[in-house]
Design a protein around this motif. Structure first.
Motif, mmCIF file in Angstrom:
data_model
loop_
_atom_site.group_PDB
_atom_site.id
_atom_site.type_symbol
_atom_site.label_atom_id
_atom_site.label_comp_id
_atom_site.label_asym_id
_atom_site.label_seq_id
_atom_site.Cartn_x
_atom_site.Cartn_y
_atom_site.Cartn_z
ATOM 1 N N ARG A 1 0.840 -1.207 0.000
ATOM 2 C CA ARG A 1 0.000 0.000 0.000
ATOM 3 C C ARG A 1 0.874 1.256 0.000
ATOM 4 O O ARG A 1 0.654 2.185 -0.782
ATOM 5 C CB ARG A 1 -0.921 -0.002 1.225
ATOM 6 N N GLN A 2 1.897 1.249 0.859
ATOM 7 C CA GLN A 2 2.792 2.419 0.958
ATOM 8 C C GLN A 2 3.495 2.693 -0.366
ATOM 9 O O GLN A 2 3.576 3.837 -0.813
ATOM 10 C CB GLN A 2 3.867 2.145 2.012
ATOM 11 N N GLU B 1 1.157 4.163 -2.818
ATOM 12 C CA GLU B 1 0.913 5.585 -2.484
ATOM 13 C C GLU B 1 2.064 6.453 -2.998
ATOM 14 O O GLU B 1 1.842 7.505 -3.596
ATOM 15 C CB GLU B 1 0.793 5.746 -0.975
ATOM 16 N N GLU B 2 3.287 5.965 -2.766
ATOM 17 C CA GLU B 2 4.451 6.725 -3.222
ATOM 18 C C GLU B 2 4.449 6.890 -4.740
ATOM 19 O O GLU B 2 4.957 7.867 -5.273
ATOM 20 C CB GLU B 2 5.749 6.028 -2.786
ATOM 21 N N ASN C 1 1.762 7.183 -6.401
ATOM 22 C CA ASN C 1 0.493 7.853 -6.722
ATOM 23 C C ASN C 1 -0.517 6.948 -7.406
ATOM 24 O O ASN C 1 -1.228 7.384 -8.330
ATOM 25 C CB ASN C 1 0.723 9.100 -7.589
#
Ligand code: GDP
Length: 200
Positions: free
Chosen positions: A192-193, A196-197, A199
């Protein structure tokens, strides 16, 4: 992260045949028998989504699973199986090197390591090789249900002590058990991280 959908997208012999839609991909690799198939099945909550197609003796292939229509989990053929011929080992290395150096969507490689074992040269060498290829990667220590917490931590420490010879900053790591589903949330969180990074 919730795994809402899982779809097998194919089995490929070369990176050139792999999906070209640019979706981020998270690749899994490790010594044969490290628990790679079990870990991927555990992550996606399927009993036997990853079959035995990459077992020694079978044709080596790169298997793609599309998750949540958003990203791929990629099951790579493992290394370190004693009864593999030199020719097969060279072919494996060529295929893997080509994959790692030609996939712009490669978001993270998860190198699996059996937490029960003291550092194995073949694993350390592969970690160093990932560094040389300059791909983003993390370590995953598997089968933690098989050792006491103390022994597990000691083996992780030993592994990192070996890496310190060549690495200034040690890689991120997670500890898992496919048997007990330990570490599932923490692991999915690393995906997930990363998404997110990126986008996504
Ligand atoms: P692969 O060759 O890396 O895909 O390994 P597999 O997932 O096929 O697992 C190899 C063996 O280890 C099998 O007998 C699994 O049942 C066992 N195994 C895998 N993960 C775990 C785990 O987390 N805990 C325990 N106790 N056994 C595991």
């Amino acid at each position: 992260m919730n795994i809402k959908s899982v779809a097998f997208r194919g089995s490929f012999k070369s990176y050139t045949q792999c999906p070209a839609d640019g979706k981020p991909e998270f690749a899994f690799i490790g010594r044969s028998n490290v628990g790679k198939s079990s870990l991927i099945n555990m992550l996606v909550n399927r009993k036997d989504m990853v079959r035995v197609s990459n077992k020694p003796g079978k044709t080596q292939s790169i298997n793609y699973f599309l998750i949540n229509d958003l990203f791929y989990l990629v099951d790579l053929p493992g290394y370190g199986y004693a009864r593999v011929s030199k020719t097969e080992r060279i072919a494996w290395k060529k295929m893997i090197a080509a994959y790692f150096t030609n996939r712009p969507g490669l978001a993270c490689v998860y190198q699996l390591i059996d937490i029960r074992l003291e550092p194995q040269a073949v694993d350390i060498d592969f970690t160093n090789q990932l560094g040389e290829w300059q791909v983003p990667f993390q370590l995953v220590f598997t089968k933690c249900d098989k050792v006491s917490k103390g022994d597990g931590l000691l083996n992780i420490q030993r592994y990192f002590n070996k890496l310190r010879a060549t690495w200034d900053v040690l890689p991120h790591h997670t500890v898992t058990s496919a048997e007990k589903t330990t570490g599932r949330e923490a692991f999915l969180d690393t995906i997930r991280q990363t998404l997110e990074e990126l986008n996504c």
